[in-house]
Design a protein around this motif. Structure first.
Motif, PDB file in Angstrom:
ATOM      1  N   LEU A   1       5.801  -5.691  -2.086  1.00  0.00           N
ATOM      2  CA  LEU A   1       6.503  -6.368  -3.166  1.00  0.00           C
ATOM      3  C   LEU A   1       7.437  -7.446  -2.623  1.00  0.00           C
ATOM      4  CD1 LEU A   1       7.326  -3.308  -5.454  1.00  0.00           C
ATOM      5  CD2 LEU A   1       5.670  -5.118  -5.892  1.00  0.00           C
ATOM      6  N   ALA A   2       8.047  -7.174  -1.470  1.00  0.00           N
ATOM      7  CA  ALA A   2       8.912  -8.182  -0.865  1.00  0.00           C
ATOM      8  C   ALA A   2       8.110  -9.424  -0.476  1.00  0.00           C
ATOM      9  CB  ALA A   2       9.621  -7.597   0.351  1.00  0.00           C
ATOM     10  N   GLN A   3       6.903  -9.226   0.064  1.00  0.00           N
ATOM     11  CA  GLN A   3       6.056 -10.354   0.423  1.00  0.00           C
ATOM     12  C   GLN A   3       5.611 -11.139  -0.810  1.00  0.00           C
ATOM     13  OE1 GLN A   3       3.295  -7.896   2.931  1.00  0.00           O
ATOM     14  NE2 GLN A   3       3.452  -9.645   4.306  1.00  0.00           N
ATOM     15  N   LEU A   4       5.250 -10.433  -1.873  1.00  0.00           N
ATOM     16  CA  LEU A   4       4.815 -11.115  -3.089  1.00  0.00           C
ATOM     17  C   LEU A   4       5.966 -11.890  -3.718  1.00  0.00           C
ATOM     18  CD1 LEU A   4       2.564  -8.344  -4.697  1.00  0.00           C
ATOM     19  CD2 LEU A   4       1.828 -10.386  -3.453  1.00  0.00           C
ATOM     20  N   THR A   5       7.158 -11.320  -3.689  1.00  0.00           N
ATOM     21  CA  THR A   5       8.324 -11.999  -4.243  1.00  0.00           C
ATOM     22  C   THR A   5       8.670 -13.254  -3.447  1.00  0.00           C
ATOM     23  OG1 THR A   5       9.180  -9.877  -5.036  1.00  0.00           O
ATOM     24  CG2 THR A   5      10.747 -11.686  -4.891  1.00  0.00           C
TER      25      THR A   5
ATOM     26  N   ARG B   1      -4.260  -7.599   0.704  1.00  0.00           N
ATOM     27  CA  ARG B   1      -5.337  -7.114   1.569  1.00  0.00           C
ATOM     28  C   ARG B   1      -4.771  -6.386   2.800  1.00  0.00           C
ATOM     29  NH1 ARG B   1     -10.278  -9.197   2.704  1.00  0.00           N
ATOM     30  NH2 ARG B   1     -10.604  -9.301   0.464  1.00  0.00           N
ATOM     31  N   ALA B   2      -3.731  -6.925   3.416  1.00  0.00           N
ATOM     32  CA  ALA B   2      -3.130  -6.266   4.584  1.00  0.00           C
ATOM     33  C   ALA B   2      -2.573  -4.896   4.202  1.00  0.00           C
ATOM     34  CB  ALA B   2      -2.037  -7.151   5.177  1.00  0.00           C
ATOM     35  N   HIS B   3      -1.941  -4.820   3.036  1.00  0.00           N
ATOM     36  CA  HIS B   3      -1.396  -3.542   2.576  1.00  0.00           C
ATOM     37  C   HIS B   3      -2.512  -2.524   2.341  1.00  0.00           C
ATOM     38  CE1 HIS B   3       1.147  -0.709   0.375  1.00  0.00           C
ATOM     39  NE2 HIS B   3       0.246  -0.714  -0.585  1.00  0.00           N
ATOM     40  N   LEU B   4      -3.586  -2.950   1.670  1.00  0.00           N
ATOM     41  CA  LEU B   4      -4.694  -2.032   1.383  1.00  0.00           C
ATOM     42  C   LEU B   4      -5.397  -1.583   2.662  1.00  0.00           C
ATOM     43  CD1 LEU B   4      -6.268  -3.719  -1.780  1.00  0.00           C
ATOM     44  CD2 LEU B   4      -4.778  -1.712  -1.676  1.00  0.00           C
ATOM     45  N   ASP B   5      -5.529  -2.482   3.629  1.00  0.00           N
ATOM     46  CA  ASP B   5      -6.144  -2.100   4.903  1.00  0.00           C
ATOM     47  C   ASP B   5      -5.302  -1.033   5.604  1.00  0.00           C
ATOM     48  OD1 ASP B   5      -8.264  -3.820   4.560  1.00  0.00           O
ATOM     49  OD2 ASP B   5      -7.463  -5.398   5.850  1.00  0.00           O
ATOM     50  N   ARG B   6      -3.985  -1.199   5.549  1.00  0.00           N
ATOM     51  CA  ARG B   6      -3.094  -0.226   6.200  1.00  0.00           C
ATOM     52  C   ARG B   6      -3.185   1.129   5.499  1.00  0.00           C
ATOM     53  NH1 ARG B   6       2.977   0.303   5.777  1.00  0.00           N
ATOM     54  NH2 ARG B   6       3.679   1.278   7.703  1.00  0.00           N
TER      55      ARG B   6
ATOM     56  N   HIS C   1       4.170   3.389  -0.050  1.00  0.00           N
ATOM     57  CA  HIS C   1       5.346   2.766  -0.665  1.00  0.00           C
ATOM     58  C   HIS C   1       5.121   1.266  -0.789  1.00  0.00           C
ATOM     59  CE1 HIS C   1       9.469   1.510  -1.434  1.00  0.00           C
ATOM     60  NE2 HIS C   1       9.720   2.768  -1.730  1.00  0.00           N
ATOM     61  N   PRO C   2       5.308   0.693  -1.989  1.00  0.00           N
ATOM     62  CA  PRO C   2       4.980  -0.726  -2.180  1.00  0.00           C
ATOM     63  C   PRO C   2       6.094  -1.684  -1.777  1.00  0.00           C
ATOM     64  CG  PRO C   2       5.722   0.201  -4.248  1.00  0.00           C
ATOM     65  CD  PRO C   2       5.730   1.349  -3.238  1.00  0.00           C
ATOM     66  N   GLY C   3       7.222  -1.171  -1.295  1.00  0.00           N
ATOM     67  CA  GLY C   3       8.370  -2.030  -1.017  1.00  0.00           C
ATOM     68  C   GLY C   3       8.057  -3.249  -0.163  1.00  0.00           C
ATOM     69  N   PRO C   4       7.464  -3.076   1.038  1.00  0.00           N
ATOM     70  CA  PRO C   4       7.165  -4.257   1.870  1.00  0.00           C
ATOM     71  C   PRO C   4       6.205  -5.230   1.199  1.00  0.00           C
ATOM     72  CG  PRO C   4       7.099  -2.254   3.194  1.00  0.00           C
ATOM     73  CD  PRO C   4       7.205  -1.811   1.762  1.00  0.00           C
TER      74      PRO C   4
ATOM     75  N   LEU D   1       0.606  11.686  -3.569  1.00  0.00           N
ATOM     76  CA  LEU D   1       0.216  10.470  -4.268  1.00  0.00           C
ATOM     77  C   LEU D   1       0.871  10.353  -5.640  1.00  0.00           C
ATOM     78  CD1 LEU D   1      -3.602  10.562  -3.448  1.00  0.00           C
ATOM     79  CD2 LEU D   1      -1.758   9.519  -2.139  1.00  0.00           C
ATOM     80  N   ALA D   2       1.894  11.147  -5.892  1.00  0.00           N
ATOM     81  CA  ALA D   2       2.458  11.200  -7.233  1.00  0.00           C
ATOM     82  C   ALA D   2       2.977   9.853  -7.697  1.00  0.00           C
ATOM     83  CB  ALA D   2       3.588  12.233  -7.281  1.00  0.00           C
ATOM     84  N   GLY D   3       3.512   9.036  -6.788  1.00  0.00           N
ATOM     85  CA  GLY D   3       4.088   7.761  -7.178  1.00  0.00           C
ATOM     86  C   GLY D   3       3.124   6.603  -7.129  1.00  0.00           C
ATOM     87  N   HIS D   4       1.835   6.873  -6.905  1.00  0.00           N
ATOM     88  CA  HIS D   4       0.872   5.788  -6.698  1.00  0.00           C
ATOM     89  C   HIS D   4       0.711   4.923  -7.942  1.00  0.00           C
ATOM     90  CE1 HIS D   4      -2.357   3.620  -4.865  1.00  0.00           C
ATOM     91  NE2 HIS D   4      -3.238   4.031  -5.764  1.00  0.00           N
ATOM     92  N   ALA D   5       0.684   5.531  -9.131  1.00  0.00           N
ATOM     93  CA  ALA D   5       0.500   4.766 -10.368  1.00  0.00           C
ATOM     94  C   ALA D   5       1.662   3.811 -10.585  1.00  0.00           C
ATOM     95  CB  ALA D   5       0.344   5.712 -11.548  1.00  0.00           C
ATOM     96  N   ASP D   6       2.882   4.268 -10.352  1.00  0.00           N
ATOM     97  CA  ASP D   6       4.041   3.400 -10.511  1.00  0.00           C
ATOM     98  C   ASP D   6       3.995   2.237  -9.518  1.00  0.00           C
ATOM     99  OD1 ASP D   6       5.005   4.970 -12.540  1.00  0.00           O
ATOM    100  OD2 ASP D   6       6.352   6.120 -11.251  1.00  0.00           O
ATOM    101  N   ALA D   7       3.556   2.515  -8.295  1.00  0.00           N
ATOM    102  CA  ALA D   7       3.460   1.462  -7.293  1.00  0.00           C
ATOM    103  C   ALA D   7       2.457   0.399  -7.726  1.00  0.00           C
ATOM    104  CB  ALA D   7       3.061   2.056  -5.945  1.00  0.00           C
ATOM    105  N   ALA D   8       1.295   0.833  -8.236  1.00  0.00           N
ATOM    106  CA  ALA D   8       0.281  -0.116  -8.695  1.00  0.00           C
ATOM    107  C   ALA D   8       0.809  -0.965  -9.842  1.00  0.00           C
ATOM    108  CB  ALA D   8      -0.973   0.642  -9.118  1.00  0.00           C
ATOM    109  N   GLN D   9       1.577  -0.365 -10.728  1.00  0.00           N
ATOM    110  CA  GLN D   9       2.139  -1.117 -11.851  1.00  0.00           C
ATOM    111  C   GLN D   9       3.119  -2.177 -11.356  1.00  0.00           C
ATOM    112  OE1 GLN D   9       3.815   1.377 -14.878  1.00  0.00           O
ATOM    113  NE2 GLN D   9       4.537  -0.324 -16.126  1.00  0.00           N
ATOM    114  N   ASP D  10       3.920  -1.844 -10.355  1.00  0.00           N
ATOM    115  CA  ASP D  10       4.864  -2.818  -9.797  1.00  0.00           C
ATOM    116  C   ASP D  10       4.131  -3.982  -9.142  1.00  0.00           C
ATOM    117  OD1 ASP D  10       6.977  -1.260 -10.637  1.00  0.00           O
ATOM    118  OD2 ASP D  10       7.263  -0.281  -8.691  1.00  0.00           O
ATOM    119  N   VAL D  11       3.040  -3.686  -8.443  1.00  0.00           N
ATOM    120  CA  VAL D  11       2.269  -4.753  -7.797  1.00  0.00           C
ATOM    121  C   VAL D  11       1.632  -5.653  -8.859  1.00  0.00           C
ATOM    122  CG1 VAL D  11       0.276  -5.259  -6.332  1.00  0.00           C
ATOM    123  CG2 VAL D  11       1.872  -3.438  -5.686  1.00  0.00           C
ATOM    124  N   ARG D  12       1.073  -5.059  -9.900  1.00  0.00           N
ATOM    125  CA  ARG D  12       0.498  -5.869 -10.989  1.00  0.00           C
ATOM    126  C   ARG D  12       1.546  -6.790 -11.598  1.00  0.00           C
ATOM    127  NH1 ARG D  12      -2.426  -1.168 -12.312  1.00  0.00           N
ATOM    128  NH2 ARG D  12      -0.872  -0.590 -13.870  1.00  0.00           N
TER     129      ARG D  12
END
Length: 212
Positions: free
Chosen positions: A79-83, A103-108, A74-77, A141-152
């Motif tokens: 996205l909050a850090q990036l915002t 990097r911390a998110h990807l490591d986790r 889940h990209p929520g945390p 992993l169904a929502g992974h593409a949407d999460a990546a789009q939000d991070v981009r």
């Protein structure tokens, strides 16, 4: 009895959603350490609850492991850090903060999913479900593409104030920046620090030559 001799008070009850979230957050570090051999009894002990409480929150061990995978993806945390990155900072500082968070998110994600889908001995008879992934990891992993789009999109927002300085469209710059943030270094090498990634990304690997 309490230390003062009075009756022990019960802890306030949790809603079903809060109980599920508490169990998942307890299970995540255990899952990274034990992989799919993690048992619901271990999770219950770490959470300070009975194992029956785990099964009231989740139908079986598979459901718990699926919830752990969904939580870590889940990209929520992130996205909050990036915002929260301060837009008043210079571009390099903004990108260093973003690179540190990504990097911390990807490591986790790598630690938990790597453990979750690791090959190992089959679970014991006391486990409630088989190793995840054998029933189709796409379900998790169904929502992974949407999460990546939000991070981009969040990275694009950080780059946007300097869009005119880039040779490429800002969306492509965001994609290239994220591509550099692999959680593992190539061929076993130590991965670059966020600051190193940003320096090479913005200025290249060559020492600037004096203008003739």
């Amino acid at each position: 009895m309490t230390a003062h001799g009075g009756p022990r008070r019960r802890a306030p009850g949790m809603s079903a959603d809060r109980r599920r979230a508490m169990i998942v957050h307890t299970a995540l570090p255990l899952l990274a350490a034990h992989g799919p051999r993690l048992t619901t009894a271990q999770v219950a002990r770490a959470a300070g609850i009975g194992e029956a409480t785990v099964f009231r929150a989740f139908a079986d061990k598979q459901a718990l492991l699926d919830a752990c995978a969904s939580e870590v993806l889940h990209p929520g945390p992130l996205l909050a850090q990036l915002t929260a990155v301060r837009p008043q900072q210079p571009l390099a500082a903004r990108l260093t903060d973003a690179a540190t968070a990504v990097r911390a998110h990807l490591d986790r994600v790598a630690a938990v999913l790597g453990a979750l889908y690791a090959t190992g001995p089959a679970p014991s008879a006391g486990d409630a479900a088989p190793v995840p992934g054998r029933q189709g990891p796409d379900r998790t992993l169904a929502g992974h593409a949407d999460a990546a789009q939000d991070v981009r999109a969040a990275i694009v927002a950080l780059l946007a104030p300097d869009a005119e300085e880039f040779r490429l469209p800002v969306e492509r710059v965001a994609e290239l920046f994220l591509a550099l943030l692999s959680p593992r270094g190539p061929l076993g090498a130590e991965p670059p620090s966020p600051a190193e990634v940003v320096q090479v990304f913005l200025h290249g690997a060559l020492t600037p030559q004096p203008t003739r």
